[in-house]
Design a protein around this motif. Structure first.
Motif, mmCIF file in Angstrom:
data_model
loop_
_atom_site.group_PDB
_atom_site.id
_atom_site.type_symbol
_atom_site.label_atom_id
_atom_site.label_comp_id
_atom_site.label_asym_id
_atom_site.label_seq_id
_atom_site.Cartn_x
_atom_site.Cartn_y
_atom_site.Cartn_z
ATOM 1 N N LEU A 16 0.830 -1.214 0.000
ATOM 2 C CA LEU A 16 0.000 0.000 0.000
ATOM 3 C C LEU A 16 0.861 1.261 0.000
ATOM 4 O O LEU A 16 0.598 2.214 -0.739
ATOM 5 N N VAL A 17 1.902 1.278 0.842
ATOM 6 C CA VAL A 17 2.776 2.455 0.915
ATOM 7 C C VAL A 17 3.505 2.655 -0.401
ATOM 8 O O VAL A 17 3.545 3.773 -0.945
ATOM 9 N N LEU A 18 4.082 1.584 -0.949
ATOM 10 C CA LEU A 18 4.846 1.717 -2.195
ATOM 11 C C LEU A 18 3.949 2.085 -3.379
ATOM 12 O O LEU A 18 4.358 2.853 -4.270
ATOM 13 N N ASP A 19 2.705 1.599 -3.412
ATOM 14 C CA ASP A 19 1.786 1.928 -4.508
ATOM 15 C C ASP A 19 1.329 3.380 -4.444
ATOM 16 O O ASP A 19 1.110 4.017 -5.487
ATOM 17 N N HIS A 20 1.151 3.926 -3.237
ATOM 18 C CA HIS A 20 0.609 5.283 -3.082
ATOM 19 C C HIS A 20 1.664 6.286 -2.626
ATOM 20 O O HIS A 20 1.317 7.374 -2.167
ATOM 21 N N GLU A 23 1.565 9.913 -3.984
ATOM 22 C CA GLU A 23 0.479 10.780 -3.525
ATOM 23 C C GLU A 23 0.841 11.567 -2.268
ATOM 24 O O GLU A 23 0.116 12.489 -1.887
ATOM 25 N N TYR A 24 1.937 11.217 -1.637
ATOM 26 C CA TYR A 24 2.348 11.855 -0.377
ATOM 27 C C TYR A 24 3.672 12.583 -0.583
ATOM 28 O O TYR A 24 4.458 12.227 -1.466
ATOM 29 N N PRO A 25 3.945 13.611 0.268
ATOM 30 C CA PRO A 25 5.187 14.378 0.089
ATOM 31 C C PRO A 25 6.463 13.569 0.392
ATOM 32 O O PRO A 25 7.509 13.824 -0.211
ATOM 33 N N ASN A 26 6.356 12.625 1.324
ATOM 34 C CA ASN A 26 7.538 11.807 1.644
ATOM 35 C C ASN A 26 7.111 10.443 2.182
ATOM 36 O O ASN A 26 5.930 10.188 2.412
ATOM 37 N N LEU A 27 8.087 9.585 2.415
ATOM 38 C CA LEU A 27 7.836 8.231 2.878
ATOM 39 C C LEU A 27 7.217 8.213 4.279
ATOM 40 O O LEU A 27 6.312 7.423 4.554
ATOM 41 N N THR A 28 7.672 9.102 5.145
ATOM 42 C CA THR A 28 7.191 9.121 6.520
ATOM 43 C C THR A 28 5.692 9.411 6.580
ATOM 44 O O THR A 28 4.946 8.750 7.328
ATOM 45 N N ARG A 47 10.392 1.394 8.514
ATOM 46 C CA ARG A 47 11.595 0.551 8.462
ATOM 47 C C ARG A 47 11.397 -0.642 7.533
ATOM 48 O O ARG A 47 12.300 -1.031 6.803
ATOM 49 N N TRP A 48 10.208 -1.234 7.547
ATOM 50 C CA TRP A 48 9.935 -2.373 6.663
ATOM 51 C C TRP A 48 10.016 -1.944 5.196
ATOM 52 O O TRP A 48 10.573 -2.649 4.365
ATOM 53 N N VAL A 49 9.425 -0.766 4.896
ATOM 54 C CA VAL A 49 9.426 -0.263 3.512
ATOM 55 C C VAL A 49 10.854 0.040 3.075
ATOM 56 O O VAL A 49 11.261 -0.311 1.959
#
Length: 172
Positions: A16-20, A23-28, A47-49
């Motif tokens: 989910l994080v890697l797909d979207h 859409e967000y300014p940064n990974l955090t 940390r997992w990502v």
């Protein structure tokens, strides 16, 4: 105590994080949003990502396999150091270890002199046994020491090692 999150849930959250991520300014921020929806910590997810990105080659760092190999080697190194320290403290380590190191690092002259000195030292320390079962102790010393221990004397065995007539009759 931290709870164990199932592997499938972790993989779903990372996907989910890697797909979207775009859409967000940064990974955090992406991790905070997804983690709050799924009900676990944002830092764990981040940390997992990051580790997944390293494993995929998208980010610099040590892969999971490399980290596991390093941990295994460090554990083995620590155990060997502890074993060496215990052997040193109990005196179980003998000149053999130092001799091997000298033999490996030294030249031919060193090897020959070490072998000669080790052979002479070991032959003077140990009592070798002969083929017939007797020891190499001088006859005067062997006559001075008793042939059988006190435990054998009580069982009808004579000092010459043969059974007495009474012990044969009793079946001992």
């Amino acid at each position: 105590m931290p709870r164990k999150i199932p592997k499938e849930t972790r993989q779903r959250a990372m996907r989910l994080v890697l797909d979207h991520l775009d859409e967000y300014p940064n990974l955090t921020t992406a991790c905070q949003t997804v983690a709050s929806r799924l009900g676990f910590g944002a830092e764990s997810l981040r940390r997992w990502v990051r580790q997944a990105q390293v494993d995929a080659g998208a980010r610099d760092g040590l892969t999971t396999n490399d980290l596991e190999r390093i941990r295994k080697l460090e554990r083995e190194n620590r155990e060997l150091r502890e074993a060496n320290a215990m052997a040193d403290s109990t005196g179980q380590r003998n000149e053999c270890c130092e001799m091997k190191q000298t033999l490996i690092s030294g030249g031919i002259r060193c090897r020959a002199s070490m072998v000669i000195s080790v052979v002479s030292r070991s032959s003077s320390r140990s009592v070798s046994t002969r083929r017939g079962g007797g020891s190499s102790i001088s006859p005067a010393r062997s006559a001075a020491r008793p042939r059988w221990s006190a435990a054998w004397r009580g069982k009808g065995v004579t000092s010459t090692g043969s059974r007495s007539a009474g012990s044969r009759a009793r079946g001992i």
